[in-house]
Scaffold this motif. Structure first.
Motif, PDB file in Angstrom:
ATOM      1  N   THR A  92      -7.844   4.092  -1.761  1.00 30.59           N
ATOM      2  CA  THR A  92      -6.922   5.223  -1.913  1.00 30.59           C
ATOM      3  C   THR A  92      -6.258   5.209  -3.277  1.00 30.59           C
ATOM      4  O   THR A  92      -6.167   6.239  -3.962  1.00 30.59           O
ATOM      5  CB  THR A  92      -5.857   5.187  -0.805  1.00 30.59           C
ATOM      6  OG1 THR A  92      -6.495   5.272   0.473  1.00 30.59           O
ATOM      7  CG2 THR A  92      -4.875   6.335  -0.953  1.00 30.59           C
ATOM      8  N   VAL A  93      -5.786   4.042  -3.702  1.00 30.02           N
ATOM      9  CA  VAL A  93      -5.146   3.945  -5.022  1.00 30.02           C
ATOM     10  C   VAL A  93      -6.134   4.289  -6.126  1.00 30.02           C
ATOM     11  O   VAL A  93      -5.811   5.007  -7.086  1.00 30.02           O
ATOM     12  CB  VAL A  93      -4.568   2.528  -5.219  1.00 30.02           C
ATOM     13  CG1 VAL A  93      -4.089   2.343  -6.655  1.00 30.02           C
ATOM     14  CG2 VAL A  93      -3.419   2.287  -4.253  1.00 30.02           C
ATOM     15  N   ALA A  94      -7.378   3.798  -6.013  1.00 28.41           N
ATOM     16  CA  ALA A  94      -8.376   4.089  -7.036  1.00 28.41           C
ATOM     17  C   ALA A  94      -8.691   5.575  -7.114  1.00 28.41           C
ATOM     18  O   ALA A  94      -8.838   6.141  -8.212  1.00 28.41           O
ATOM     19  CB  ALA A  94      -9.647   3.282  -6.760  1.00 28.41           C
ATOM     20  N   ARG A 106       3.685   4.977  -4.168  1.00 28.24           N
ATOM     21  CA  ARG A 106       4.331   5.822  -3.168  1.00 28.24           C
ATOM     22  C   ARG A 106       3.327   6.755  -2.490  1.00 28.24           C
ATOM     23  O   ARG A 106       3.376   6.957  -1.277  1.00 28.24           O
ATOM     24  CB  ARG A 106       5.450   6.629  -3.826  1.00 28.24           C
ATOM     25  CG  ARG A 106       6.598   5.762  -4.325  1.00 28.24           C
ATOM     26  CD  ARG A 106       7.647   6.597  -5.011  1.00 28.24           C
ATOM     27  NE  ARG A 106       8.234   7.568  -4.094  1.00 28.24           N
ATOM     28  CZ  ARG A 106       9.075   8.521  -4.474  1.00 28.24           C
ATOM     29  NH1 ARG A 106       9.412   8.627  -5.744  1.00 28.24           N
ATOM     30  NH2 ARG A 106       9.582   9.357  -3.589  1.00 28.24           N
ATOM     31  N   ALA A 107       2.409   7.335  -3.254  1.00 25.70           N
ATOM     32  CA  ALA A 107       1.430   8.240  -2.653  1.00 25.70           C
ATOM     33  C   ALA A 107       0.490   7.492  -1.714  1.00 25.70           C
ATOM     34  O   ALA A 107       0.204   7.952  -0.602  1.00 25.70           O
ATOM     35  CB  ALA A 107       0.630   8.940  -3.756  1.00 25.70           C
ATOM     36  N   ALA A 108      -0.005   6.322  -2.143  1.00 26.23           N
ATOM     37  CA  ALA A 108      -0.924   5.553  -1.296  1.00 26.23           C
ATOM     38  C   ALA A 108      -0.216   4.979  -0.082  1.00 26.23           C
ATOM     39  O   ALA A 108      -0.829   4.825   0.983  1.00 26.23           O
ATOM     40  CB  ALA A 108      -1.567   4.430  -2.114  1.00 26.23           C
ATOM     41  N   THR A 109       1.050   4.649  -0.216  1.00 24.72           N
ATOM     42  CA  THR A 109       1.792   4.121   0.928  1.00 24.72           C
ATOM     43  C   THR A 109       1.938   5.164   2.023  1.00 24.72           C
ATOM     44  O   THR A 109       1.926   4.832   3.214  1.00 24.72           O
ATOM     45  CB  THR A 109       3.181   3.628   0.479  1.00 24.72           C
ATOM     46  OG1 THR A 109       3.014   2.597  -0.502  1.00 24.72           O
ATOM     47  CG2 THR A 109       3.957   3.045   1.647  1.00 24.72           C
ATOM     48  N   ARG A 110       2.071   6.426   1.637  1.00 24.88           N
ATOM     49  CA  ARG A 110       2.145   7.470   2.657  1.00 24.88           C
ATOM     50  C   ARG A 110       0.853   7.549   3.457  1.00 24.88           C
ATOM     51  O   ARG A 110       0.871   7.793   4.667  1.00 24.88           O
ATOM     52  CB  ARG A 110       2.482   8.821   1.999  1.00 24.88           C
ATOM     53  CG  ARG A 110       3.950   8.966   1.616  1.00 24.88           C
ATOM     54  CD  ARG A 110       4.259  10.384   1.184  1.00 24.88           C
ATOM     55  NE  ARG A 110       3.770  10.653  -0.161  1.00 24.88           N
ATOM     56  CZ  ARG A 110       4.473  10.418  -1.274  1.00 24.88           C
ATOM     57  NH1 ARG A 110       5.670   9.865  -1.190  1.00 24.88           N
ATOM     58  NH2 ARG A 110       3.976  10.701  -2.445  1.00 24.88           N
TER      59      ARG A 110
END
Length: 441
Positions: A294-296, A312-316
């Protein structure tokens, strides 16, 4: 370590990042190999061959059913009557008695196999201790080898047909998992090695081989490996504390008690810890790989996003994943223990007394400790992935032809804005009331 299975638009990791990740991963792999060599069982696993000669494989060739006499009817405690009487003819197909035809009574009673002509069965040989020459035969089970082989072929074809090379790699990883468990973990525990240490080394071996084999040797896979390892360590620590607080002994089931009788050198307390570690590994792999990917992908979609924005975006995404996986863990443990749960609740005990029994309590501990490991895996893996990805995500993304995509056209002030879209800010799928970073696009 370049990206193997990732999106080709993802910028490759810098040489500095690759060296840093390799400096952390390579010593861990070397330590795992050394520990594997030290703990590897040198002697054959002790077995009990006393009952090996009491079974025969055969095929049902004929059946003669008859009405049961009143004293032959079996009634279960719930009032269900089971009655099948008659003679079954079985032809032995393997072993010293291959080709011989024997007769046995129709299997009857609760849990007895239901057989028909043409079924492949397992026949138990009963010898009279007073007269060893007197033998009787009884059908004890069905032969399931051929159906299991065809089911395995069907699943393998489905996985490879859909996943192609990655599906084939996943099946190879599954074979490695079975090999490590059957050839190392179980024999080492039976040989008297510390179960917790054996589980950690075995899990690390499975993790390194399966993740790199399935997802390729890359920085994002290494991030998933590090996140999985850190979460496993935390899971082990929490399991030790939870078992100490709840006073678990490891003798919560009949199987564990039987194991303690036949293998007195096996530490059942450590065996319970080992089961928690190995049981958590499979779900942790799913979480960590998803977060690293997801982070990549977020970095590839928006190269200017900061580490904080990526995190923050990937944690969601991770929160939504955790919400579904937690329920999966509880249902998996409940499904595996369903017969025992029904038996305990049917005994008339209260809810508090049922939950206090060690068998149920240890399943609760498994679920809670595994959940803590999963919750910890999301921020750990996401932070590591954002740390090694943001540094390489400042350059513009190029398409496979090597050309830089054109910049977006400035908004026309005379053109009406689309419904639901603010002119000064692009709508995005992670839009929520939380404050945004200054560099959010």
């Amino acid at each position: 370590m370049g990206a193997v299975h990732g999106d080709r638009r993802t910028p490759p990791a810098s040489r500095r990042v690759r060296r840093l990740v390799a400096a952390v991963i390579v010593p861990m792999i070397a330590a795992t190999v050394v520990a594997l060599a030290i703990l590897w069982p040198r002697e054959a696993t002790p077995t009990d061959p006393s009952g090996a000669n009491d079974r025969r494989l055969g095929t049902v060739t004929a059946m003669q059913l008859r009405e049961c006499a009143p004293d032959e009817v079996v009634e279960t405690p719930t009032g269900i009557k089971v009655s099948r009487c008659g003679v079954v003819t079985v032809r032995i197909t393997e072993g010293a008695e291959a080709g011989r035809t024997v007769e046995t009574q129709v299997p009857d009673g609760p849990g007895a196999p239901t057989v028909d002509i043409g079924d492949d069965v397992v026949v138990l040989v009963l010898t009279d201790p007073a007269d060893p020459s007197s033998q009787q035969y009884a059908i004890s089970d069905h032969q399931r080898g051929v159906p299991l082989v065809w089911l395995t072929v069907l699943v393998a074809a489905a996985v490879i047909g859909f996943g192609r090379l990655r599906g084939a790699a996943a099946l190879a990883g599954l074979a490695v998992t079975f090999a490590v468990v059957l050839l190392f973990v179980l024999p080492a525990i039976v040989a008297g090695q510390p179960p917790l240490l054996v589980a950690v080394v075995g899990s690390a071996t499975i993790m390194f081989v399966v993740l790199y084999l399935t997802h390729g040797v890359s920085v994002r896979t290494s991030v998933a490996v590090l996140g999985t390892l850190a979460s496993l360590v935390l899971t082990g620590v929490m399991a030790v504390l939870a078992m100490r607080v709840t006073h678990m002994t490891g003798y919560g089931s009949e199987d564990a008690s039987t194991l303690g009788i036949f293998y007195q050198n096996v530490d059942l307390h450590g065996l319970l810890l080992a089961g928690i570690i190995i049981g958590s590994l499979g779900v942790l792999d799913d979480i960590t790989v998803t977060q690293a990917e997801t982070v990549a992908e977020l970095a590839a979609a928006n190269p200017a996003m900061s580490r904080r924005g990526l995190y923050r975006a990937a944690t969601r995404v991770g929160r939504a994943h955790i919400a579904s996986v937690v329920n999966t863990i509880v249902l998996a443990y409940a499904g595996a223990s369903l017969p025992v749960l029904v038996l305990i609740l049917g005994s008339g005990r209260g809810i508090a007394e049922t939950l206090n029994s060690e068998f149920i309590a240890q399943e609760i501990v498994r679920s809670l400790v595994g959940t803590l490991g999963l919750v910890a895996a999301v921020p750990l893996t996401t932070a590591l992935a954002a740390l090694v990805t943001a540094g390489r995500s400042r350059k513009p993304v190029t398409d496979p032809t090597g050309e830089t995509p054109p910049r977006p056209r400035p908004a026309d002030p005379d053109r009406p804005a689309a419904v639901g879209v603010d002119r000064g800010r692009l709508a995005n799928p992670w839009d929520d009331p939380e404050p945004r970073d200054a560099d959010w696009p």
